[in-house]
Structures are given as structure tokens and as C-alpha cells.
Design a protein around this motif. Structure first.
Motif, PDB file in Angstrom:
ATOM      1  N   UNK A 135      54.916   0.943 -31.179  1.00 55.76           N
ATOM      2  CA  UNK A 135      54.946  -0.086 -30.145  1.00 55.76           C
ATOM      3  C   UNK A 135      55.677  -1.308 -30.694  1.00 55.76           C
ATOM      4  N   UNK A 136      56.559  -1.865 -29.874  1.00 51.81           N
ATOM      5  CA  UNK A 136      57.298  -3.076 -30.232  1.00 51.81           C
ATOM      6  C   UNK A 136      56.960  -4.166 -29.225  1.00 51.81           C
ATOM      7  N   UNK A 137      56.490  -5.285 -29.744  1.00 57.13           N
ATOM      8  CA  UNK A 137      56.131  -6.414 -28.887  1.00 57.13           C
ATOM      9  C   UNK A 137      56.511  -7.705 -29.605  1.00 57.13           C
ATOM     10  N   UNK A 138      57.469  -8.436 -29.055  1.00 60.17           N
ATOM     11  CA  UNK A 138      57.933  -9.650 -29.730  1.00 60.17           C
ATOM     12  C   UNK A 138      58.427  -9.309 -31.127  1.00 60.17           C
ATOM     13  N   UNK A 139      57.905 -10.008 -32.145  1.00 57.68           N
ATOM     14  CA  UNK A 139      58.353  -9.721 -33.513  1.00 57.68           C
ATOM     15  C   UNK A 139      57.619  -8.550 -34.158  1.00 57.68           C
ATOM     16  N   UNK A 140      56.638  -7.965 -33.439  1.00 58.36           N
ATOM     17  CA  UNK A 140      55.756  -6.986 -34.069  1.00 58.36           C
ATOM     18  C   UNK A 140      56.246  -5.556 -33.893  1.00 58.36           C
ATOM     19  N   UNK A 141      56.090  -4.806 -34.973  1.00 60.25           N
ATOM     20  CA  UNK A 141      56.292  -3.357 -34.952  1.00 60.25           C
ATOM     21  C   UNK A 141      54.964  -2.720 -35.328  1.00 60.25           C
ATOM     22  N   UNK A 142      54.383  -1.971 -34.399  1.00 59.74           N
ATOM     23  CA  UNK A 142      53.073  -1.352 -34.590  1.00 59.74           C
ATOM     24  C   UNK A 142      53.263   0.160 -34.688  1.00 59.74           C
ATOM     25  N   UNK A 143      52.621   0.759 -35.686  1.00 58.21           N
ATOM     26  CA  UNK A 143      52.686   2.211 -35.868  1.00 58.21           C
ATOM     27  C   UNK A 143      51.264   2.750 -36.035  1.00 58.21           C
ATOM     28  N   UNK A 144      50.994   3.892 -35.382  1.00 60.63           N
ATOM     29  CA  UNK A 144      49.695   4.553 -35.530  1.00 60.63           C
ATOM     30  C   UNK A 144      49.945   6.053 -35.663  1.00 60.63           C
ATOM     31  N   UNK A 145      49.259   6.694 -36.607  1.00 65.40           N
ATOM     32  CA  UNK A 145      49.507   8.109 -36.887  1.00 65.40           C
ATOM     33  C   UNK A 145      48.193   8.815 -37.203  1.00 65.40           C
ATOM     34  N   UNK A 146      48.013  10.024 -36.643  1.00 62.10           N
ATOM     35  CA  UNK A 146      46.800  10.801 -36.936  1.00 62.10           C
ATOM     36  C   UNK A 146      46.910  12.202 -36.339  1.00 62.10           C
ATOM     37  N   UNK A 147      46.148  13.124 -36.925  1.00 69.16           N
ATOM     38  CA  UNK A 147      46.031  14.449 -36.308  1.00 69.16           C
ATOM     39  C   UNK A 147      45.197  14.362 -35.037  1.00 69.16           C
ATOM     40  N   UNK A 148      44.440  13.282 -34.901  1.00 71.49           N
ATOM     41  CA  UNK A 148      43.639  13.098 -33.692  1.00 71.49           C
ATOM     42  C   UNK A 148      44.459  12.594 -32.511  1.00 71.49           C
ATOM     43  N   UNK A 149      45.702  12.194 -32.768  1.00 75.00           N
ATOM     44  CA  UNK A 149      46.571  11.716 -31.683  1.00 75.00           C
ATOM     45  C   UNK A 149      47.416  12.892 -31.206  1.00 75.00           C
ATOM     46  N   UNK A 150      46.921  13.543 -30.171  1.00 80.32           N
ATOM     47  CA  UNK A 150      47.596  14.739 -29.660  1.00 80.32           C
ATOM     48  C   UNK A 150      48.578  14.387 -28.554  1.00 80.32           C
ATOM     49  N   UNK A 151      48.243  13.356 -27.792  1.00 77.65           N
ATOM     50  CA  UNK A 151      49.100  12.916 -26.690  1.00 77.65           C
ATOM     51  C   UNK A 151      49.080  11.395 -26.637  1.00 77.65           C
TER      52      UNK A 151
END
Length: 205
Positions: free
Chosen positions: A171-187
Motif C-alpha cells: 500500500x502506498x499513501x503519501x510518503x508511506x510504503x506499507x508491506x504485509x506478508x504471510x501464508x495467512x494472506x490468501x486473498x
């Protein structure tokens, strides 16, 4: 009658010698050929060389450090509301490719451990310099699918992809770059609640 001794006919030979002497004299007066040009600093690559015309040497952008407490990005209440089995991952070190990218940009990386399954949710936030941020956006757009439910572009640009058993949200919002990763994130929807909480907490920080 006595025979007359005639001198040899040298006139033609004398003229030829005179012409040859003139040519040699003229050759001796001609300007010498120019010496080969000395190699320039640009050609040799020696220190002090300047860029050739039309070339520019833009300085590399240095990362912009972004430090924030993990409990501010996702409060205990945020985590509990998402999944009561999640808690802080002890001795967490970033491992997912996208979260490692956040670490390279000198951002904050965090881990949540599912106490039941042992699955890890990694997330992080960075504030890359402008050029690096645009490059991260381009990479996400090329390698992931856009997710409009993460926010309304252009204020918020969301992407999701699956690689092997791992799902990754960016996710990109303003100056921020957000990353999330997991085997629990299927969709994409599996990360939506946590992404929304991080965006809200960043706005309030």
C-alpha cells in the motif's frame, strides 16, 4: 684530319638534377604533420574526468529512516480484533522479500506470531525518497494486482500478489510504503483490516 673530342651532352641531366634539388628543398620547408592528440581525462577514465556532453551524473538518493513503535502501527487492540491468537513474534527478523525491501529503505519492520498455527505475519512501513518510492510503485503495479478496497487512488494505492504459499499486500499513501506478508494472506481481503488500521494509526501518529 684529327678527330674532334666533343664534351658529353649534360644539359638534360643538369636540368633534372636542378628540379630534384628544388623538390627536396621544398620538402624540407613543408610544415610537419600534427602530433597525435593526447588522450583526455574523459577517455582514460582517470580521476578528475568530467562527464561527456549530454551525460549527467545524478547523485544516488539516500534512504530516509522511518522509526516508529510496532505497537503504534498496530495496537494490541487492533491485533486482537483481527485475530485473538496473534501476538508479538519474539526475536523477529524480517525474511519476506517485500519486508526486507522496507528494511533496506531503513523503515520499521514488525512480526506477529499466530500462537496456534505458528504462522508469521510480517509487516513494515518505510518512507523512501521520491525516486525510490516511484520505483517501488512501478514494481508493485507490474508485479501485483491493484486492490481498490485498500483505499481510493491516488491518495491510497493498494496491490496484492501471491507467490508460492505467501500472500503480499503493498500500500502506498503519501510518503508511506506499507508491506504485509504471510501464508495467512490468501486473498486481498485477508489483509484489509490490518492495512486499514495501519493507515489510520499513521495518520494519527
Amino acid at each position: 684530319m684529327p678527330r674532334l673530342h666533343r664534351l658529353p651532352r649534360l644539359r638534360s641531366t643538369g636540368v633534372a638534377l636542378a628540379v630534384a634539388a628544388s623538390v627536396l628543398a621544398l620538402a624540407g620547408c613543408a610544415e610537419p604533420a600534427p602530433a597525435p592528440a593526447e588522450p583526455t581525462a574523459e577517455a582514460t577514465g582517470e580521476p578528475g574526468a568530467t562527464a561527456a556532453p549530454g551525460e549527467s551524473e545524478a547523485p544516488a538518493e539516500e534512504p530516509t529512516p522511518f522509526e516508529i513503535d510496532c505497537a503504534v502501527l498496530l495496537s494490541p487492540d487492533d491485533v486482537y480484533a483481527y485475530n485473538p491468537n496473534l501476538g508479538t513474534a519474539p526475536d523477529y527478523e524480517p525474511a519476506a522479500a517485500g519486508v526486507l525491501g522496507v528494511a533496506e529503505e531503513e523503515g520499521t519492520t514488525c512480526g506477529l506470531l499466530n500462537q496456534t498455527s505458528g504462522a508469521l505475519i510480517e509487516f513494515g512501513v518505510a518512507t523512501p525518497p521520491e525516486g525510490a518510492l516511484e520505483a517501488r510503485k512501478d514494481d508493485a503495479a507490474l508485479g501485483s494486482k491493484p486492490v481498490p478496497t485498500y483505499g481510493t487512488p491516488p491518495e491510497v494505492e493498494g496491490y496484492f500478489t501471491v507467490s508460492g504459499e505467501h500472500g503480499e499486500a503493498q500500500v502506498f499513501s503519501g510518503p508511506y510504503w506499507i508491506v504485509m506478508d504471510s501464508v495467512d494472506l490468501v486473498e486481498p481481503g485477508d489483509a484489509q483490516v490490518l492495512v486499514a488500521a495501519i493507515l489510520e494509526n499513521l495518520a494519527a501518529a
